[in-house]
Design a protein around this motif. Structure first.
Motif, PDB file in Angstrom:
ATOM      1  N   VAL A 173       0.777  -0.925   0.208  1.00  0.00           N
ATOM      2  CA  VAL A 173      -0.132   0.167  -0.158  1.00  0.00           C
ATOM      3  C   VAL A 173       1.044   1.370  -0.134  1.00  0.00           C
ATOM      4  O   VAL A 173       1.578   1.294   0.405  1.00  0.00           O
ATOM      5  N   GLY A 174       0.582   1.950  -1.160  1.00  0.00           N
ATOM      6  CA  GLY A 174       1.193   3.844  -1.079  1.00  0.00           C
ATOM      7  C   GLY A 174       0.719   4.232  -0.664  1.00  0.00           C
ATOM      8  O   GLY A 174      -0.903   4.767  -0.967  1.00  0.00           O
ATOM      9  N   THR A 175       0.622   5.588  -0.188  1.00  0.00           N
ATOM     10  CA  THR A 175       0.422   6.786   0.713  1.00  0.00           C
ATOM     11  C   THR A 175       1.537   7.586  -0.421  1.00  0.00           C
ATOM     12  O   THR A 175       2.454   8.260  -0.419  1.00  0.00           O
ATOM     13  N   VAL A 176       0.481   8.497  -0.881  1.00  0.00           N
ATOM     14  CA  VAL A 176       0.444   9.647  -1.441  1.00  0.00           C
ATOM     15  C   VAL A 176       0.287  11.068  -0.996  1.00  0.00           C
ATOM     16  O   VAL A 176      -0.560  11.211  -0.483  1.00  0.00           O
ATOM     17  N   GLY A 177       1.310  11.792  -1.180  1.00  0.00           N
ATOM     18  CA  GLY A 177       0.916  13.079  -1.063  1.00  0.00           C
ATOM     19  C   GLY A 177       1.799  14.263  -1.705  1.00  0.00           C
ATOM     20  O   GLY A 177       2.252  13.758  -2.785  1.00  0.00           O
ATOM     21  N   ILE A 178       1.907  15.426  -1.659  1.00  0.00           N
ATOM     22  CA  ILE A 178       2.397  16.366  -2.523  1.00  0.00           C
ATOM     23  C   ILE A 178       3.424  17.193  -1.308  1.00  0.00           C
ATOM     24  O   ILE A 178       3.769  17.180  -0.044  1.00  0.00           O
TER      25      ILE A 178
ATOM     26  N   ASN B  96       0.029  22.156   4.093  1.00  0.00           N
ATOM     27  CA  ASN B  96       0.302  23.377   4.507  1.00  0.00           C
ATOM     28  C   ASN B  96       1.216  23.259   5.876  1.00  0.00           C
ATOM     29  O   ASN B  96       2.687  23.311   5.564  1.00  0.00           O
ATOM     30  N   THR B  97       0.545  22.543   7.010  1.00  0.00           N
ATOM     31  CA  THR B  97       0.572  22.652   7.749  1.00  0.00           C
ATOM     32  C   THR B  97       1.758  21.498   8.185  1.00  0.00           C
ATOM     33  O   THR B  97       2.319  21.410   9.067  1.00  0.00           O
ATOM     34  N   SER B  98       1.525  20.319   7.965  1.00  0.00           N
ATOM     35  CA  SER B  98       1.502  19.043   7.636  1.00  0.00           C
ATOM     36  C   SER B  98       1.780  17.677   6.147  1.00  0.00           C
ATOM     37  O   SER B  98       1.261  16.813   6.258  1.00  0.00           O
ATOM     38  N   CYS B  99       2.344  18.767   5.306  1.00  0.00           N
ATOM     39  CA  CYS B  99       2.311  17.646   4.163  1.00  0.00           C
ATOM     40  C   CYS B  99       2.902  16.608   3.839  1.00  0.00           C
ATOM     41  O   CYS B  99       2.589  15.216   3.333  1.00  0.00           O
ATOM     42  N   TYR B 100       3.787  15.827   4.805  1.00  0.00           N
ATOM     43  CA  TYR B 100       4.640  14.840   4.875  1.00  0.00           C
ATOM     44  C   TYR B 100       3.754  13.634   5.889  1.00  0.00           C
ATOM     45  O   TYR B 100       4.565  12.445   6.254  1.00  0.00           O
ATOM     46  N   ASP B 101       2.996  14.293   7.178  1.00  0.00           N
ATOM     47  CA  ASP B 101       2.047  13.522   8.033  1.00  0.00           C
ATOM     48  C   ASP B 101       0.731  13.349   7.817  1.00  0.00           C
ATOM     49  O   ASP B 101       0.512  12.476   7.380  1.00  0.00           O
ATOM     50  N   LYS B 102       0.155  14.505   8.591  1.00  0.00           N
ATOM     51  CA  LYS B 102      -1.120  14.598   8.509  1.00  0.00           C
ATOM     52  C   LYS B 102      -1.729  15.501   7.167  1.00  0.00           C
ATOM     53  O   LYS B 102      -2.783  14.477   6.979  1.00  0.00           O
ATOM     54  N   GLY B 103      -1.098  15.831   6.171  1.00  0.00           N
ATOM     55  CA  GLY B 103      -1.315  16.143   4.632  1.00  0.00           C
ATOM     56  C   GLY B 103      -1.639  15.307   3.475  1.00  0.00           C
ATOM     57  O   GLY B 103      -1.531  15.662   2.893  1.00  0.00           O
ATOM     58  N   TRP B 104      -0.984  13.949   4.429  1.00  0.00           N
ATOM     59  CA  TRP B 104      -1.297  12.754   3.240  1.00  0.00           C
ATOM     60  C   TRP B 104      -2.527  13.133   2.143  1.00  0.00           C
ATOM     61  O   TRP B 104      -3.145  13.886   2.541  1.00  0.00           O
ATOM     62  N   LEU B 105      -3.063  12.299   1.252  1.00  0.00           N
ATOM     63  CA  LEU B 105      -3.594  12.443   0.126  1.00  0.00           C
ATOM     64  C   LEU B 105      -4.564  11.355   0.136  1.00  0.00           C
ATOM     65  O   LEU B 105      -5.719  11.033  -0.100  1.00  0.00           O
ATOM     66  N   PHE B 106      -3.387  10.463  -0.595  1.00  0.00           N
ATOM     67  CA  PHE B 106      -5.072   9.318  -0.747  1.00  0.00           C
ATOM     68  C   PHE B 106      -4.191   7.998  -0.467  1.00  0.00           C
ATOM     69  O   PHE B 106      -2.340   8.027  -1.376  1.00  0.00           O
TER      70      PHE B 106
END
Length: 165
Positions: free
Chosen positions: A59-64, A128-138
């Motif tokens: 399973v991959g977790t993706v974000g910006i 903006n505040t947590s793009c690598y933690d809480k701000g993941w997208l899908f």
């Protein structure tokens, strides 16, 4: 290359966990090796479109990336892919809108969406505040792990960013 390193780290972790669970001596060494394997497993891989992915099992977790969220400015709206959506690498799968601009989101790997981050849909500023933690997208179940080899390590991504300056 990255997929091979990831597969090796997973094999090491499973082996070491079995050793510790069976009370084999030398736990200090085993714990240090497990820590190293976990660090490899948590490494982000980046696309040239500024998306990142981490992989846990299949399973991959993706974000910006931080660079992308900074370039966007304050994110005010997030349109994320629906669960069950089948994606091919580089598909446009959603949009992030900010006070400055709108930016398409692309998937760095192929797979089937297993969840999206409802918290980001409710509070897009998490990007903006947590793009690598809480701000993941899908999250998606990968259908072609070999695609991971075409992505950049964190170090390679930093070098890539310097070419954009």
């Amino acid at each position: 290359m990255a997929a091979r390193v990831l597969r090796h780290a997973i094999q090491q972790q499973v082996c070491l966990q079995k050793m510790i669970s069976s009370n084999i001596g030398g736990c200090r060494v085993n714990v240090r090796l497990i820590s190293t394997a976990n660090r490899l497993l948590s490494n982000k891989l980046f696309s040239d479109k500024h998306e990142w992915v981490t992989v846990d099992n299949n399973v991959g977790t993706v974000g910006i990336s931080d660079y992308a969220q900074d370039a966007l400015g304050e994110v005010v709206y997030a349109q994320l892919p629906e669960e069950g959506t089948e994606l091919e690498k580089d598909d446009e799968i959603g949009v992030l809108e900010s006070v400055k601009a709108a930016s398409e989101i692309y998937t760095p790997v192929s797979g089937t969406v297993v969840s999206n981050n409802k918290a980001v849909e409710e509070d897009p500023t998490l990007v903006n505040t947590s793009c690598y933690d809480k701000g993941w997208l899908f999250k998606l179940e990968l259908t072609n792990q070999s695609e991971l080899g075409g992505l950049m390590s964190e170090e390679d991504y930093k070098v890539f960013l310097k070419t954009l300056e």
